[in-house]
Enzyme design. Structure first.
Site, mmCIF file in Angstrom:
data_model
loop_
_atom_site.group_PDB
_atom_site.id
_atom_site.type_symbol
_atom_site.label_atom_id
_atom_site.label_comp_id
_atom_site.label_asym_id
_atom_site.label_seq_id
_atom_site.Cartn_x
_atom_site.Cartn_y
_atom_site.Cartn_z
ATOM 1 N N LEU A 13 19.068 17.600 26.933
ATOM 2 C CA LEU A 13 18.892 16.733 28.010
ATOM 3 C C LEU A 13 19.863 15.426 27.654
ATOM 4 C CD1 LEU A 13 17.932 16.224 30.726
ATOM 5 C CD2 LEU A 13 15.606 15.603 29.656
ATOM 6 N N ILE A 39 11.584 6.657 16.738
ATOM 7 C CA ILE A 39 10.373 6.335 17.603
ATOM 8 C C ILE A 39 9.142 6.511 16.915
ATOM 9 C CG2 ILE A 39 11.966 7.263 19.640
ATOM 10 C CD1 ILE A 39 9.996 9.878 19.754
ATOM 11 N N ASP A 104 6.321 23.473 29.866
ATOM 12 C CA ASP A 104 5.341 24.651 30.496
ATOM 13 C C ASP A 104 4.517 25.082 29.220
ATOM 14 O OD1 ASP A 104 7.627 25.315 29.006
ATOM 15 O OD2 ASP A 104 7.126 27.453 29.555
ATOM 16 N N TYR A 127 2.609 23.025 19.164
ATOM 17 C CA TYR A 127 3.623 22.260 19.867
ATOM 18 C C TYR A 127 3.177 21.944 21.260
ATOM 19 C CZ TYR A 127 7.587 21.737 23.101
ATOM 20 O OH TYR A 127 8.480 21.519 24.295
#
Length: 288
Positions: A13, A39, A104, A127
């Site tokens: 992405l 991060i 999802d 996950y």
């Protein structure tokens, strides 16, 4: 000019957002990946945001190695949950617009109809658990102008993904076994990137909003593979198998189709059909 921080910019992405950046002169994009900005180092992130006067964060960074996460829970949690919590805290403190990409896999996959945003999550893998924890952290902190966008089955001409894997295996083998009993929505990362930049100027919500975005249409991984080879005119025999014949450390949702009605009605976007987007991706992949 609006300063936008893109994390995970070397992923699928993030790479597609890079490809679109030149078309958005009104934005100053700052693309970072782990080598530029870790991060998980919360102070470094806070300092970076202050020093660069960040006004928008698009968090594309994630621990996405679904099977490895089963044995690397701490790392997955640090990236998918704790780092996200830090982004939410900074967004609230500095009035930053935050777009966070989720998955999802927060659902258990036993639905009989497409999941809507308000359906109860029930992740079946580390996950999925860590991604849900990130969502919940954002919701608990509740910064204004924040979106959580769940997506699924992401692919691109960049990075590691199902499409690129099939193309590589198709050059090496005459036949492949592909799971046929997992149903979902393929998502071309370029379409998701375009959708994010299209809705960005129209974000105006006081509480955190969860939305779903995938391409339109549904298929199995078997259907997906067959379509890839048909478009590329590769004579590969694809054999449908059940998930039980291809065991993995992490449990996958059997049915994880996402309902996109909310994002369409809220922002008036049009979502391409998955096969049309696959054709577009494969055209571009041939030139990479």
């Amino acid at each position: 000019m609006t300063n936008i921080l893109i994390t995970g910019s070397n992923g699928q992405l993030g790479s597609e957002l890079k490809a679109l950046a030149s078309h958005y002169a009104q934005y100053s994009f700052i693309f970072t990946d782990v080598d530029d900005l870790d991060i998980c180092n919360h102070k470094a992130v806070a300092d970076f945001i202050t020093e660069n006067q960040i006004q928008v964060i698009i968090n594309c960074a994630a621990y996405t190695a679904v099977d490895k996460a089963e044995t690397q829970e701490n790392l997955a949690n640090a990236i998918n949950h704790l780092a996200v919590k830090n982004f939410a805290q900074l967004a609230k403190a500095h009035g930053i617009t935050l777009i966070h990409v989720s998955t999802d896999y927060v659902f258990d996959g036993i639905n009989h109809k497409p999941y809507v945003e308000t359906d109860t999550p029930n992740p079946q893998s580390v996950y999925g658990v860590t991604k849900l924890a990130g969502e919940q952290a954002i919701q608990n902190i509740n910064p204004t102008n924040t979106l959580i966008i769940r997506t699924s089955w992401v692919y691109s001409r960049f990075g590691n993904n199902f499409v690129r894997t099939m193309l590589c295996l198709g050059k090496e083998r005459e036949s492949l076994n592909v799971v046929a009993d997992q149903i979902g929505n393929p998502t071309y990362a370029a379409d998701l990137a375009q959708a994010i930049l299209t809705i960005l100027p129209n974000i105006n919500n006081k509480s955190v909003k969860i939305l779903h975005y995938t391409n339109e249409g549904v298929c199995s991984w078997y259907d997906f593979a067959k379509t890839i080879f048909a478009i590329e005119k590769m004579a590969i025999k694809v054999n449908p198998i059940e998930s039980s014949q291809y065991p993995t450390p992490a449990k996958r949702p059997f049915y994880s189709v996402l309902n996109k009605k909310a994002i369409i009605e809220t922002y008036g976007i049009e979502i391409p059909y998955w096969r049309d987007s696959l054709v577009n991706c494969l055209k571009k992949t041939r030139t990479v």
